[in-house]
Design a protein around this motif. Structure first.
Motif, short mmCIF file in Angstrom:
data_model
loop_
_atom_site.label_atom_id
_atom_site.label_comp_id
_atom_site.label_asym_id
_atom_site.label_seq_id
_atom_site.Cartn_x
_atom_site.Cartn_y
_atom_site.Cartn_z
N ASP A 157 32.37 9.44 -3.15
CA ASP A 157 32.48 8.67 -4.39
C ASP A 157 33.96 8.45 -4.68
OD1 ASP A 157 31.50 7.22 -6.51
OD2 ASP A 157 30.59 8.92 -7.54
N THR A 158 34.27 7.34 -5.34
CA THR A 158 35.65 6.90 -5.54
C THR A 158 35.92 6.71 -7.02
OG1 THR A 158 35.39 5.66 -3.49
CG2 THR A 158 37.32 5.14 -4.82
N PHE A 159 37.10 7.19 -7.47
CA PHE A 159 37.45 7.09 -8.88
C PHE A 159 38.91 6.69 -9.04
CE2 PHE A 159 34.84 10.85 -7.99
CZ PHE A 159 33.65 10.50 -8.61
N PRO A 160 39.23 5.88 -10.06
CA PRO A 160 40.64 5.72 -10.41
C PRO A 160 41.18 7.11 -10.77
CG PRO A 160 39.30 4.06 -11.52
CD PRO A 160 38.35 5.05 -10.90
N ALA A 161 42.36 7.44 -10.27
CA ALA A 161 42.89 8.79 -10.45
C ALA A 161 42.98 9.20 -11.91
CB ALA A 161 44.24 8.91 -9.77
N ASP A 162 43.35 8.27 -12.78
CA ASP A 162 43.56 8.63 -14.19
C ASP A 162 42.27 8.78 -15.00
OD1 ASP A 162 43.01 5.91 -14.13
OD2 ASP A 162 44.57 5.38 -15.57
N ALA A 164 39.21 10.05 -13.39
CA ALA A 164 38.25 10.78 -12.56
C ALA A 164 37.51 11.83 -13.39
CB ALA A 164 38.98 11.45 -11.40
N PRO A 165 36.19 11.94 -13.19
CA PRO A 165 35.41 12.93 -13.94
C PRO A 165 35.71 14.35 -13.45
CG PRO A 165 34.03 11.83 -12.32
CD PRO A 165 35.36 11.14 -12.28
N ASP A 166 35.40 15.32 -14.30
CA ASP A 166 35.65 16.72 -13.95
C ASP A 166 34.78 17.19 -12.78
OD1 ASP A 166 37.60 17.07 -15.88
OD2 ASP A 166 36.16 17.70 -17.40
N LYS A 167 33.62 16.58 -12.64
CA LYS A 167 32.73 16.86 -11.50
C LYS A 167 32.21 15.55 -10.97
CE LYS A 167 29.95 20.36 -13.18
NZ LYS A 167 28.80 21.23 -13.06
#
Length: 182
Positions: A157-162, A164-167
């Motif tokens: 799964d991919t998230f913008p760094a700023d 990103a969810p805790d899990k």
């Protein structure tokens, strides 16, 4: 009717090709002066590598050997490449993975099922990211895309760094273990 083993092989080729293709699309975006779009392609390239590796692990657990394959693709303009990537990601989550999930469920192939489900859900995220990049590029507005991404090393799964969810919402991997991309 394709078996789960057949589906894993198909998915390995598709994800491996996407990994290499998105890396080349990132280079083209940089050449055309779009570093934020290059970051998006780099992030999704890395996640496709994780998906291919997960599919390969499931294939090997089912008693098969890793496969060999050939890849080819065309590199167009950055906008063309974004549209091609959106088309590919949309195909994967709407047409390719749903029957693979169904077949893996029917065969009780738990590792393949998990791998297929993780990839399916991550591809939805990738498609949304590509759609937004296309929207911004076509509108002529200044690009407002993330400057960095993090990736869950387990499910891709991919998230913008700023933001990103805790899990990880797909596999529950803690944020501290996410892979940061430069």
């Amino acid at each position: 009717m394709a078996t789960t083993i057949d589906n894993l092989k198909t998915a390995i080729v598709g994800e491996s090709t996407a990994c290499a293709m998105y890396a080349s699309f990132a280079s083209k975006a940089l050449q055309e002066g779009y570093p934020l779009i290059a970051k998006l392609f780099e992030a999704t390239s890395a996640t496709e590598r994780i998906h291919a590796a997960n599919h390969t692990k499931a294939l090997v657990k089912m008693g098969e050997q890793p496969i060999e394959y050939d890849m080819s693709w065309h590199v167009g303009t950055t906008l063309d490449n974004l549209k091609e990537a959106l088309k590919g990601e949309t195909y994967e989550y709407t047409e390719m993975y749903p029957p693979m999930v169904e077949q893996a469920e029917a065969e009780g192939a738990k590792d393949a099922l998990r791998s297929f489900n993780w990839a399916l859900e991550a591809e939805k995220v990738h498609a949304a990211m590509y759609a937004e990049a296309i929207r911004q590029l076509e509108s002529g507005e200044p690009l407002n895309l993330p400057s960095s991404y993090v990736i869950c090393p387990l499910c891709g799964d991919t998230f913008p760094a700023d933001t990103a969810p805790d899990k990880c919402p797909l596999c529950n991997m803690p944020k501290a273990k996410y892979m940061a991309l430069p």
